[in-house]
Design a protein around this motif. Structure first.
Motif, PDB file in Angstrom:
ATOM      1  N   SER A  95      19.977   5.336  38.878  1.00 57.18           N
ATOM      2  CA  SER A  95      20.509   6.614  38.387  1.00 57.18           C
ATOM      3  C   SER A  95      19.435   7.547  37.864  1.00 57.18           C
ATOM      4  O   SER A  95      19.743   8.536  37.197  1.00 57.18           O
ATOM      5  CB  SER A  95      21.534   6.362  37.276  1.00 57.18           C
ATOM      6  N   SER A  96      18.194   7.275  38.133  1.00 57.31           N
ATOM      7  CA  SER A  96      17.126   8.138  37.632  1.00 57.31           C
ATOM      8  C   SER A  96      15.884   7.974  38.491  1.00 57.31           C
ATOM      9  O   SER A  96      15.769   7.026  39.273  1.00 57.31           O
ATOM     10  CB  SER A  96      16.788   7.788  36.177  1.00 57.31           C
ATOM     11  N   SER A  97      14.970   8.905  38.334  1.00 61.50           N
ATOM     12  CA  SER A  97      13.699   8.815  39.048  1.00 61.50           C
ATOM     13  C   SER A  97      12.630   9.534  38.253  1.00 61.50           C
ATOM     14  O   SER A  97      12.914  10.394  37.414  1.00 61.50           O
ATOM     15  CB  SER A  97      13.816   9.423  40.445  1.00 61.50           C
ATOM     16  N   GLY A  98      11.395   9.192  38.516  1.00 57.99           N
ATOM     17  CA  GLY A  98      10.246   9.875  37.934  1.00 57.99           C
ATOM     18  C   GLY A  98       9.182  10.006  38.999  1.00 57.99           C
ATOM     19  O   GLY A  98       9.130   9.200  39.942  1.00 57.99           O
ATOM     20  N   ARG A 121      10.663   8.144  34.402  1.00 54.55           N
ATOM     21  CA  ARG A 121      12.006   7.667  34.742  1.00 54.55           C
ATOM     22  C   ARG A 121      12.692   7.094  33.509  1.00 54.55           C
ATOM     23  O   ARG A 121      13.888   7.319  33.284  1.00 54.55           O
ATOM     24  CB  ARG A 121      11.928   6.623  35.858  1.00 54.55           C
ATOM     25  N   ARG A 122      11.949   6.339  32.684  1.00 58.57           N
ATOM     26  CA  ARG A 122      12.537   5.803  31.465  1.00 58.57           C
ATOM     27  C   ARG A 122      12.943   6.910  30.511  1.00 58.57           C
ATOM     28  O   ARG A 122      13.980   6.833  29.845  1.00 58.57           O
ATOM     29  CB  ARG A 122      11.544   4.842  30.781  1.00 58.57           C
ATOM     30  N   GLU A 166      14.070  -1.368  41.531  1.00 56.89           N
ATOM     31  CA  GLU A 166      13.236  -0.166  41.656  1.00 56.89           C
ATOM     32  C   GLU A 166      12.843   0.034  43.110  1.00 56.89           C
ATOM     33  O   GLU A 166      12.519  -0.919  43.827  1.00 56.89           O
ATOM     34  CB  GLU A 166      11.974  -0.298  40.809  1.00 56.89           C
ATOM     35  N   SER A 201      14.006   9.862  31.306  1.00 58.67           N
ATOM     36  CA  SER A 201      15.240  10.493  31.781  1.00 58.67           C
ATOM     37  C   SER A 201      16.464   9.670  31.407  1.00 58.67           C
ATOM     38  O   SER A 201      17.572  10.185  31.330  1.00 58.67           O
ATOM     39  CB  SER A 201      15.194  10.693  33.299  1.00 58.67           C
ATOM     40  N   LEU A 202      16.266   8.367  31.122  1.00 61.13           N
ATOM     41  CA  LEU A 202      17.377   7.503  30.695  1.00 61.13           C
ATOM     42  C   LEU A 202      17.446   7.354  29.187  1.00 61.13           C
ATOM     43  O   LEU A 202      18.303   6.645  28.662  1.00 61.13           O
ATOM     44  CB  LEU A 202      17.228   6.114  31.327  1.00 61.13           C
ATOM     45  N   THR A 224       8.342  17.227  42.488  1.00 67.62           N
ATOM     46  CA  THR A 224       9.663  17.186  43.113  1.00 67.62           C
ATOM     47  C   THR A 224       9.690  18.133  44.300  1.00 67.62           C
ATOM     48  O   THR A 224       9.003  19.149  44.331  1.00 67.62           O
ATOM     49  CB  THR A 224      10.752  17.580  42.113  1.00 67.62           C
ATOM     50  N   SER A 278      17.903  15.595  46.490  1.00 65.27           N
ATOM     51  CA  SER A 278      18.520  15.863  45.197  1.00 65.27           C
ATOM     52  C   SER A 278      19.753  16.740  45.346  1.00 65.27           C
ATOM     53  O   SER A 278      20.823  16.442  44.790  1.00 65.27           O
ATOM     54  CB  SER A 278      17.501  16.527  44.262  1.00 65.27           C
TER      55      SER A 278
END
Length: 451
Positions: free
Chosen positions: A62-65, A88-89, A22, A91-92, A334, A313
């Protein structure tokens, strides 16, 4: 310790919370806004606001929050990190996210009393100076001019668990004046504005004169027949046009095709540059709100579109590098893409040469959107013009109801010269003002349309 250094020191302990795989990113900005309005040398409005926004991001492979809070105390920072991890979790697809407010509980930052008083005093004095200049420039005005000065002061810090540590301060000032001219059955309100790094650098006399002259020259407008005439855009109108055009270069929009890149957007010899680093820009900061170093990005070279503005992004999606144009707003976790300092370069004429070159032209004081304004992606332009006729450089009658409906490229390629750039305007991004001379373009009006 400066305010920006203090912010960086308050954010850094959170980085120790990073889990394997992370990256924690934290960006904080403390804004202080001072605004005053003056009429007849008397302040009619005085306000100071201090706002702190902290953006916390949890980034995986591969993801973000991300979450936004308004405090730098350790408990609030940990709360934001937990929310960012949960997003983030999600988004996965790793689990549900409980309902949470957009902002964590926290206190708004308070302006420092002494600095706030000094800022207000300086803004009042500059607004009074602008008010006096407007009265002197247009002593016959029926309504009393209203002058305002706004000062923006920013302290910012960005840190992440990869070793980034940046902090900086930025400030700018914007002045605006409104003048009303009235004569018999005609009444016109004209406004002018300017921007500079410091209140003391604002060109107040020129701004007051521009507003007063516009108000008088726009009296008694006459209906314009459809015609083709050269246009001369005022520095304010030029800034508005380029600000409307800016989304054409945002990397998160549809990428231009090869045909787009092979077609001139402006005439040969013109460059459009977003100056993120060069001296002389209104906005001079070392990095954007994502910690990416700012840079100069050439958007148009010799008339051809060549570059795009990218945040992280959009750069990742386009397999390219970010350009330092990712900026966060108060309510969005964002970053959005925005230009920094837009500057148009090309063949130059002195202001006097430019104003007298065409035998007859329309001088455009300001532009507004008509049936869509500038749509840079559809390639269309619809503008309402506020201005007056020029004959051999001498002001003529004001025009009423003048509009333009043209393909965007055809309009921009009509630009043949500009005056040396002057001060900056703030129609959105900072834009360097200059007079623009355009070859004859089709202008519609409320008068007769020839067949």
């Amino acid at each position: 310790m400066s305010r920006s250094e203090q912010l960086a020191a308050e954010l850094e302990p959170l980085l120790a919370e990073a889990q394997p795989g992370e990256d924690i990113e934290v960006f904080a900005r403390y804004e202080r806004h001072t605004q005053v309005a003056v009429r007849q040398s008397t302040p009619s409005q005085v306000g100071v606001a201090g706002i702190l926004r902290v953006h916390v991001r949890s980034v995986g492979s591969s993801s973000s929050g991300a979450a936004v809070i308004s405090s730098t105390d350790p408990q609030s920072l940990r709360w934001a990190l937990a929310e960012a991890r949960q997003l983030r979790r999600l988004s996965l697809g790793e689990g549900p996210v409980g309902a949470a407010p957009a902002f964590a509980p926290g206190l708004e930052a308070e302006a420092q009393d002494t600095a706030a008083r000094d800022s207000v005093t300086e803004c009042i004095e500059r607004a009074r100076e602008l008010d006096r200049a407007a009265l002197a420039a247009h002593s016959s005005a029926r309504d009393v001019p209203e002058a305002s000065v706004r000062r923006f002061e920013l302290s910012a810090a960005a840190v992440n668990s990869r070793g980034l540590r940046v902090h900086y301060a930025h400030q700018e000032a914007v002045a605006a004046v409104r003048v009303v001219a009235e004569e018999r059955d005609s009444r016109v309100t004209a406004r002018a504005d300017c921007a500079a790094r410091m209140p003391a650098e604002l060109p107040l006399l020129e701004t007051a004169q521009a507003a007063a002259e516009s108000a008088v020259r726009l009296l008694h407008p006459t209906a314009l027949d459809a015609t083709e005439l050269p246009l001369i855009l005022s520095p304010k109108a030029t800034a508005s046009l380029l600000a409307m055009l800016a989304p054409r270069f945002h990397g998160d929009r549809t990428a231009p095709s090869d045909a787009d890149r092979a077609t001139r957007l402006f005439a040969a010899g013109f460059d459009l540059v977003d100056q993120g680093r060069s001296p002389g820009g209104l906005i001079r900061v070392p990095c954007d709100d994502e910690g990416t170093p700012t840079q100069d990005t050439v958007l148009v070279r010799d008339g051809f579109p060549t570059g795009l503005l990218q945040n992280r992004s959009s750069a990742e999606r386009g397999a390219t590098a970010p350009t330092g144009n990712g900026w966060v707003s108060s309510t969005q976790p964002t970053a959005i893409i925005s230009a920094t300092n837009l500057v148009l370069r090309g063949p130059e004429l002195s202001a006097q040469e430019l104003l007298t070159r065409p035998a007859e032209a329309i001088y455009v004081v300001d532009i507004g959107r008509a049936r869509g304004g500038v749509d840079p992606h559809a390639g269309t332009l619809s503008l309402a013009l506020v201005g007056y006729r020029l004959r051999h450089g001498e002001p003529g009658p004001a025009v009423d109801g003048a509009v333009i409906h043209l393909p965007l490229g055809a309009f921009l390629r009509s630009v043949v010269a500009l005056s040396p750039t002057g001060g900056f305007h703030r129609p959105g991004p900072a834009v360097a003002g200059a007079l623009l001379l355009l070859d004859p373009v089709r202008v519609e009006g409320r008068g007769r349309t020839p067949h």
